[in-house]
Design an enzyme around this catalytic site. Structure first.
Site, PDB file in Angstrom:
ATOM      1  CG  HIS A  84      -1.846  -1.115   1.338  1.00  0.00           C
ATOM      2  ND1 HIS A  84      -2.758  -1.436   0.355  1.00  0.00           N
ATOM      3  CD2 HIS A  84      -2.017  -2.044   2.313  1.00  0.00           C
ATOM      4  CE1 HIS A  84      -3.449  -2.495   0.725  1.00  0.00           C
ATOM      5  NE2 HIS A  84      -3.023  -2.895   1.908  1.00  0.00           N
ATOM      6  CG  HIS A 109       2.909   6.199   5.542  1.00  0.00           C
ATOM      7  ND1 HIS A 109       2.565   6.274   6.866  1.00  0.00           N
ATOM      8  CD2 HIS A 109       1.869   6.741   4.855  1.00  0.00           C
ATOM      9  CE1 HIS A 109       1.370   6.820   6.971  1.00  0.00           C
ATOM     10  NE2 HIS A 109       0.930   7.121   5.766  1.00  0.00           N
ATOM     11  CG  HIS A 111      -0.269   8.747   1.056  1.00  0.00           C
ATOM     12  ND1 HIS A 111      -1.133   7.671   1.017  1.00  0.00           N
ATOM     13  CD2 HIS A 111       0.056   8.923   2.361  1.00  0.00           C
ATOM     14  CE1 HIS A 111      -1.340   7.225   2.252  1.00  0.00           C
ATOM     15  NE2 HIS A 111      -0.631   7.966   3.086  1.00  0.00           N
ATOM     16  CG  HIS A 128       0.563  10.938   5.740  1.00  0.00           C
ATOM     17  ND1 HIS A 128      -0.466  10.184   5.204  1.00  0.00           N
ATOM     18  CD2 HIS A 128       0.340  12.219   5.344  1.00  0.00           C
ATOM     19  CE1 HIS A 128      -1.268  10.985   4.503  1.00  0.00           C
ATOM     20  NE2 HIS A 128      -0.806  12.209   4.577  1.00  0.00           N
ATOM     21  CB  THR A 194      -5.776   8.460   4.411  1.00  0.00           C
ATOM     22  OG1 THR A 194      -4.456   7.896   4.352  1.00  0.00           O
ATOM     23  CG2 THR A 194      -5.728   9.866   4.971  1.00  0.00           C
ATOM     24  CB  THR A 195      -5.183   3.069   4.964  1.00  0.00           C
ATOM     25  OG1 THR A 195      -4.602   3.145   6.265  1.00  0.00           O
ATOM     26  CG2 THR A 195      -4.248   3.741   3.956  1.00  0.00           C
TER      27      THR A 195
END
Ligand SMILES: [Zn+2]
Length: 243
Positions: A84, A109, A111, A128, A194-195
């Protein structure tokens, strides 16, 4: 022993390196995509909540936000690609002080492209930094990247980010403070992971000043994950965004 509350436990479980676990699968497109997260399993019902992230940050309410107080030490330990995102685990001992509480930095991590937008603008990359207090309450510091010169901290973290399902040690010692802008002015709102499971009650602090990474660095991260990994914008609803 501190009790790890479900929100923190879930976070660690879902995002820890190589947690190829029998949890409900989800993704960023198709039947398992963001439009369907809330109904994939009852545990993901919060994905249809009223206080979800990401959002378009605009219509700011002026507030006397205190300067962001961080005490980050060199602590990046291991880089993992969990399918992810590309995620960097952080050793204990680095913290953020917010609302009189201490939140430990656990991991950061990426995005691609950005999840949050600022005044309608998307960025090619968003980092993030995920923090948790001793009760498992979360605070995320988000930083936007523009395309520009090579980012020295990303270059220290890896030559090539790990591919799906693999992990690797960091290439060189990294203090994440060195990746952030000197000016830590921020926007603040109340949001969610957000996941999935999209847990709410997350304190979001989005830095106003973007930083830079080269197009090759952004491309390498995108290729490592293999697809865009930004959840679509969520309605702000009754929330206010402070600046
Ligand atoms: Zn994230």
């Amino acid at each position: 022993m501190k009790t790890i509350t479900p929100s923190l436990a879930t976070l660690l479980f879902c995002t820890s390196a190589l947690a190829i676990t029998p949890g409900t699968q989800w993704g960023y497109s198709g039947e398992k995509g963001p439009e369907n997260w809330a109904t994939l399993t009852p545990e993901f019902n919060t994905c249809a909540g009223e206080n979800q992230s990401p959002v378009n940050l605009q219509g700011f309410v002026e507030a006397e936000l205190k300067p962001l107080t961080v005490d980050y030490k060199a602590g990046a330990s291991e880089v993992a690609n969990n399918g992810h995102t590309v995620q960097v685990a952080y050793k204990p001992g680095s913290s953020l002080t917010l609302d009189g509480e201490t939140f430990q930095l656990i991991q950061f991590h990426f995005h691609m492209p950005s999840e949050n937008h600022i005044k309608g603008q998307s960025y090619p990359l968003e980092g993030h930094l995920v923090h948790a207090d001793e009760n498992g309450k979360l605070a995320v510091v988000a930083v936007m990247f523009k395309e520009g010169q090579q980012n020295a901290v990303l270059a220290d973290l890896w030559n090539t980010p790990p591919t799906g399902g693999t992990k690797q040690p960091v290439a060189q010692q990294v203090n994440i403070r060195n990746m952030l802008p000197a000016d830590l002015d921020y926007y603040r709102f109340n949001g969610s992971l957000t996941t999935p499971p999209c847990s709410e009650g997350v304190r979001w602090l989005v830095l106003k000043q973007p930083i830079v990474a080269s197009s090759a660095q952004i491309q390498a991260l995108t290729e490592a994950v293999g697809h865009a990994n930004n959840r679509p914008l969520q309605p702000v609803n009754a929330r206010i965004i402070l600046q």
